[in-house]
Design a protein around this motif. Structure first.
Motif, PDB file in Angstrom:
ATOM      1  N   VAL A  56       0.861  -1.183   0.000  1.00  0.00           N
ATOM      2  CA  VAL A  56       0.000   0.000   0.000  1.00  0.00           C
ATOM      3  C   VAL A  56       0.894   1.229   0.000  1.00  0.00           C
ATOM      4  O   VAL A  56       1.698   1.431   0.923  1.00  0.00           O
ATOM      5  CB  VAL A  56      -0.955   0.003   1.214  1.00  0.00           C
ATOM      6  N   ILE A  57       0.785   2.034  -1.046  1.00  0.00           N
ATOM      7  CA  ILE A  57       1.713   3.145  -1.265  1.00  0.00           C
ATOM      8  C   ILE A  57       1.786   4.106  -0.072  1.00  0.00           C
ATOM      9  O   ILE A  57       2.852   4.532   0.310  1.00  0.00           O
ATOM     10  CB  ILE A  57       1.357   3.872  -2.570  1.00  0.00           C
ATOM     11  N   GLY A  58       0.680   4.419   0.547  1.00  0.00           N
ATOM     12  CA  GLY A  58       0.688   5.385   1.644  1.00  0.00           C
ATOM     13  C   GLY A  58       0.958   4.792   3.015  1.00  0.00           C
ATOM     14  O   GLY A  58       0.919   5.502   4.015  1.00  0.00           O
ATOM     15  N   ASN A  59       1.246   3.509   3.100  1.00  0.00           N
ATOM     16  CA  ASN A  59       1.466   2.855   4.384  1.00  0.00           C
ATOM     17  C   ASN A  59       2.892   3.100   4.869  1.00  0.00           C
ATOM     18  O   ASN A  59       3.835   2.467   4.429  1.00  0.00           O
ATOM     19  CB  ASN A  59       1.189   1.352   4.256  1.00  0.00           C
TER      20      ASN A  59
ATOM     21  N   GLN B 225      -1.879  -1.430  -6.916  1.00  0.00           N
ATOM     22  CA  GLN B 225      -3.257  -1.202  -6.494  1.00  0.00           C
ATOM     23  C   GLN B 225      -3.606  -2.141  -5.346  1.00  0.00           C
ATOM     24  O   GLN B 225      -3.633  -3.355  -5.526  1.00  0.00           O
ATOM     25  CB  GLN B 225      -4.212  -1.452  -7.661  1.00  0.00           C
ATOM     26  N   ALA B 226      -3.870  -1.572  -4.193  1.00  0.00           N
ATOM     27  CA  ALA B 226      -4.298  -2.384  -3.054  1.00  0.00           C
ATOM     28  C   ALA B 226      -5.763  -2.737  -3.243  1.00  0.00           C
ATOM     29  O   ALA B 226      -6.546  -1.918  -3.730  1.00  0.00           O
ATOM     30  CB  ALA B 226      -4.107  -1.608  -1.760  1.00  0.00           C
TER      31      ALA B 226
ATOM     32  N   ARG C 187      -4.909  -8.457  -0.598  1.00  0.00           N
ATOM     33  CA  ARG C 187      -4.137  -8.634  -1.827  1.00  0.00           C
ATOM     34  C   ARG C 187      -3.787  -7.269  -2.401  1.00  0.00           C
ATOM     35  O   ARG C 187      -4.418  -6.270  -2.112  1.00  0.00           O
ATOM     36  CB  ARG C 187      -4.959  -9.379  -2.888  1.00  0.00           C
ATOM     37  N   ALA C 188      -2.768  -7.289  -3.245  1.00  0.00           N
ATOM     38  CA  ALA C 188      -2.412  -6.086  -4.028  1.00  0.00           C
ATOM     39  C   ALA C 188      -2.150  -6.545  -5.446  1.00  0.00           C
ATOM     40  O   ALA C 188      -1.694  -7.663  -5.681  1.00  0.00           O
ATOM     41  CB  ALA C 188      -1.187  -5.405  -3.440  1.00  0.00           C
TER      42      ALA C 188
END
Length: 120
Positions: free
Chosen positions: A62-65, A104-105, A113-114
């Protein structure tokens, strides 16, 4: 009869080696699909694509995690990172070499999943 062994790797640190921490994602891969060529013989060939679905129970992709191991180690998950997918069966064959285009999460927490979309 033995089956092929598949490896999927992302070069997060851009060193060309695909050997650093978190770069071999093979154990997390749930499925891989490829798109190549063109739909009609008169169409222009479009870039090849690989879609890699990974098991992501800790939201590592997840990009913002900010607690993601990848974000903590490499500063983020960025498009343009080299991706290679290989199969080994008596010899090793490169099935895909391209670049990460999108991560894409899955919106449902249950799926965990991503989807990693790659282009060549």
């Amino acid at each position: 009869m033995p089956s092929a062994i598949y490896n999927a790797e992302i070069d997060f640190n851009l060193d060309g080696a695909f050997t650093s921490s978190y770069e071999n994602i093979s154990t997390e891969v749930m499925s891989i699909s490829f798109e190549r060529g063109k739909d009609d013989e008169l169409d222009k060939a479009s870039p090849g694509r690989a879609r890699i679905t990974v098991h992501d129970p800790n939201a590592k992709y997840v990009i913002g995690n900010k607690s993601s191991d990848i974000v903590a180690t490499y500063g983020g998950i960025y498009p343009g990172r080299p991706v290679q997918i290989k199969a080994t069966y008596t010899s090793t064959y490169t099935l895909f070499y391209g670049y990460l285009d999108d991560c894409q999460a899955e919106p449902e927490k249950k799926s965990r999943r991503a989807l990693l979309v790659c282009i060549d």
